[in-house]
Design an enzyme around this catalytic site. Structure first.
Site, PDB file in Angstrom:
ATOM      1  N   ASP A  36       0.859  -1.183   0.000  1.00 26.96           N
ATOM      2  CA  ASP A  36       0.000   0.000   0.000  1.00 26.96           C
ATOM      3  C   ASP A  36       0.898   1.238   0.000  1.00 26.96           C
ATOM      4  OD1 ASP A  36      -3.250   0.269   0.712  1.00 26.96           O
ATOM      5  OD2 ASP A  36      -2.094   2.107   1.065  1.00 26.96           O
ATOM      6  N   TYR A 150     -12.735   7.574 -13.913  1.00 28.58           N
ATOM      7  CA  TYR A 150     -12.857   6.360 -13.087  1.00 28.58           C
ATOM      8  C   TYR A 150     -13.539   5.249 -13.882  1.00 28.58           C
ATOM      9  CZ  TYR A 150     -13.957   3.426  -9.004  1.00 28.58           C
ATOM     10  OH  TYR A 150     -14.061   2.392  -8.107  1.00 28.58           O
ATOM     11  N   THR A 185     -16.101   1.355   2.691  1.00 26.13           N
ATOM     12  CA  THR A 185     -14.646   1.539   2.773  1.00 26.13           C
ATOM     13  C   THR A 185     -14.345   3.041   2.778  1.00 26.13           C
ATOM     14  OG1 THR A 185     -14.267   1.709   0.417  1.00 26.13           O
ATOM     15  CG2 THR A 185     -14.316  -0.521   1.310  1.00 26.13           C
TER      16      THR A 185
HETATM   17  P1  NAD Z   1      -9.943   2.183   0.158  1.00 29.31           P
HETATM   18  O1  NAD Z   1      -9.691   3.624  -0.039  1.00 29.31           O
HETATM   19  O2  NAD Z   1     -10.419   1.737   1.491  1.00 29.31           O
HETATM   20  O3  NAD Z   1      -8.669   1.329  -0.265  1.00 29.31           O
HETATM   21  C1  NAD Z   1      -7.855   1.674  -1.353  1.00 29.31           C
HETATM   22  C2  NAD Z   1      -6.405   1.467  -0.956  1.00 29.31           C
HETATM   23  O4  NAD Z   1      -5.559   1.743  -2.111  1.00 29.31           O
HETATM   24  C3  NAD Z   1      -5.953   2.411   0.160  1.00 29.31           C
HETATM   25  O5  NAD Z   1      -5.365   1.690   1.223  1.00 29.31           O
HETATM   26  C4  NAD Z   1      -4.950   3.322  -0.533  1.00 29.31           C
HETATM   27  O6  NAD Z   1      -3.907   3.792   0.345  1.00 29.31           O
HETATM   28  C5  NAD Z   1      -4.408   2.424  -1.644  1.00 29.31           C
HETATM   29  N1  NAD Z   1      -3.774   3.212  -2.709  1.00 29.31           N
HETATM   30  C6  NAD Z   1      -4.281   4.313  -3.302  1.00 29.31           C
HETATM   31  N2  NAD Z   1      -3.382   4.810  -4.167  1.00 29.31           N
HETATM   32  C7  NAD Z   1      -2.300   4.002  -4.133  1.00 29.31           C
HETATM   33  C8  NAD Z   1      -1.042   4.012  -4.793  1.00 29.31           C
HETATM   34  N3  NAD Z   1      -0.714   4.988  -5.670  1.00 29.31           N
HETATM   35  N4  NAD Z   1      -0.157   3.025  -4.522  1.00 29.31           N
HETATM   36  C9  NAD Z   1      -0.463   2.052  -3.621  1.00 29.31           C
HETATM   37  N5  NAD Z   1      -1.633   2.001  -2.958  1.00 29.31           N
HETATM   38  C10 NAD Z   1      -2.549   2.968  -3.200  1.00 29.31           C
HETATM   39  O7  NAD Z   1     -11.049   1.786  -0.939  1.00 29.31           O
HETATM   40  P2  NAD Z   1     -11.632   0.367  -1.369  1.00 29.31           P
HETATM   41  O8  NAD Z   1     -13.069   0.577  -1.604  1.00 29.31           O
HETATM   42  O9  NAD Z   1     -11.192  -0.712  -0.480  1.00 29.31           O
HETATM   43  O10 NAD Z   1     -10.946   0.224  -2.807  1.00 29.31           O
HETATM   44  C11 NAD Z   1     -10.413  -1.000  -3.266  1.00 29.31           C
HETATM   45  C12 NAD Z   1     -10.808  -1.178  -4.732  1.00 29.31           C
HETATM   46  O11 NAD Z   1     -12.219  -1.389  -4.815  1.00 29.31           O
HETATM   47  C13 NAD Z   1     -10.490   0.033  -5.608  1.00 29.31           C
HETATM   48  O12 NAD Z   1      -9.915  -0.408  -6.826  1.00 29.31           O
HETATM   49  C14 NAD Z   1     -11.870   0.630  -5.852  1.00 29.31           C
HETATM   50  O13 NAD Z   1     -11.911   1.348  -7.049  1.00 29.31           O
HETATM   51  C15 NAD Z   1     -12.722  -0.613  -5.875  1.00 29.31           C
HETATM   52  N6  NAD Z   1     -14.148  -0.389  -5.662  1.00 29.31           N
HETATM   53  C16 NAD Z   1     -14.596   0.132  -4.500  1.00 29.31           C
HETATM   54  C17 NAD Z   1     -15.974   0.348  -4.328  1.00 29.31           C
HETATM   55  C18 NAD Z   1     -16.534   0.925  -3.051  1.00 29.31           C
HETATM   56  O14 NAD Z   1     -17.696   1.346  -3.022  1.00 29.31           O
HETATM   57  N7  NAD Z   1     -15.768   0.959  -1.976  1.00 29.31           N
HETATM   58  C19 NAD Z   1     -16.863   0.019  -5.365  1.00 29.31           C
HETATM   59  C20 NAD Z   1     -16.365  -0.519  -6.529  1.00 29.31           C
HETATM   60  C21 NAD Z   1     -15.011  -0.730  -6.671  1.00 29.31           C
END
Ligand code: NAD
Length: 246
Positions: A36, A150, A185
């Site tokens: 991360d 996105y 999240t």
């Molecule tokens: P989150 O913000 O809790 O987790 C995302 C993580 O990615 C964080 O820990 C962040 O520090 C890390 N990150 C961001 N930029 C980075 C970089 N440049 N290098 C390394 N790490 C990096 O959000 P989440 O919801 O757990 O997201 C996980 C995945 O799920 C993402 O790809 C997101 O697009 C996808 N997603 C989330 C949702 C939702 O509603 N939460 C819905 C659809 C898809």
């Protein structure tokens, strides 16, 4: 213990879905290499896990960090069986107002890193008979207002998944994706939309069945990454409370 003796490299492991996946795979016996950009959140993931993990910080928007992370994982843990491409960012804006740097960042983290990590991981996954699970989104399937970058990045993740699966059909390598929608999240909690957002468009974004928990995504992830899914490749599983079906 479906992952006993296996090594899983999980990105975005500091939070949300990545944290839940890292902990779930560790609980099922995997040696987890947790990546991360945020070191303190990553440490929290490790503290709350059933078993020890190897944790590293890296900014995955830099392609060199992606290849270096895979090399470091294999050097530290000896092999690679599962690549979980999960790290992501969400930026909403009127398309005409979105700065070029912001667009590039979304694509770099959400799509380019998935490609470069896969590229570096594939030789090791071919050697181990491993697989890749990418986290896409409902935004890769349907249009979401003020989210063109996105949506484009997540649509790209779906096509990356399918084309890698097809390219390696004659090998043991499998490549699948999960397309969640609203999940509890940090991304979901911190999403901010233009203040003059059209209320009719805003209303279309909400589903009727609420949010999922990251542990639900982790449960599906662990199935797809396991031997139980040996016939599943090139698949995109929605986990969206019916949003894209409606
Ligand atoms: P989150 O913000 O809790 O987790 C995302 C993580 O990615 C964080 O820990 C962040 O520090 C890390 N990150 C961001 N930029 C980075 C970089 N440049 N290098 C390394 N790490 C990096 O959000 P989440 O919801 O757990 O997201 C996980 C995945 O799920 C993402 O790809 C997101 O697009 C996808 N997603 C989330 C949702 C939702 O509603 N939460 C819905 C659809 C898809």
């Amino acid at each position: 213990m479906r992952f006993a003796g296996k090594v899983a490299l999980i990105t975005g492991a500091g939070s949300g879905i990545g944290r839940a996946v890292a902990r779930r795979l560790a609980a099922e016996g995997a040696e987890v290499y947790a990546l991360d950009i945020d070191g303190s959140r990553l440490a929290e993931t490790v503290r709350g896990a059933d078993r020890p993990m190897t944790a590293r910080t890296a900014d995955l928007s830099d392609p060199d960090s992606c290849s270096a992370a895979v090399a470091d994982c294999v050097a530290a843990l000896g092999r690679l069986d599962v690549l979980g491409n999960i790290a992501g960012i969400y930026l909403a804006a009127h398309t005409v107002d979105m700065a070029r740097d912001a667009y590039r960042k979304v694509m770099a983290v959400n799509l380019d890193a998935y490609f470069f990590l896969a590229q570096a991981a594939i030789p090791h996954l071919l050697a181990s008979g491993g697989n890749i699970v990418n986290i896409a989104s409902n935004a890769g399937i349907q249009g979401v207002p003020y989210s063109a970058a996105y949506c484009a990045s997540k649509g790209g993740v779906i096509q990356l998944t399918r084309s890698l699966a097809v390219e390696f059909l004659k090998t043991a390598l499998r490549v699948n994706a999960i397309a969640p929608a609203g999940t509890n999240t940090n991304i979901a909690a911190s999403a901010s939309f233009p203040t003059d957002m059209d209320p009719d468009l805003a209303a279309r974004m909400a589903g009727l069945r609420g949010m999922a928990e990251p542990e639900e995504v982790a449960a599906l992830f662990s199935f797809l990454a396991s031997e139980e899914a040996r016939s599943v490749t090139g698949a995109v599983y929605t986990l969206d409370n019916g949003l894209t079906a409606s």
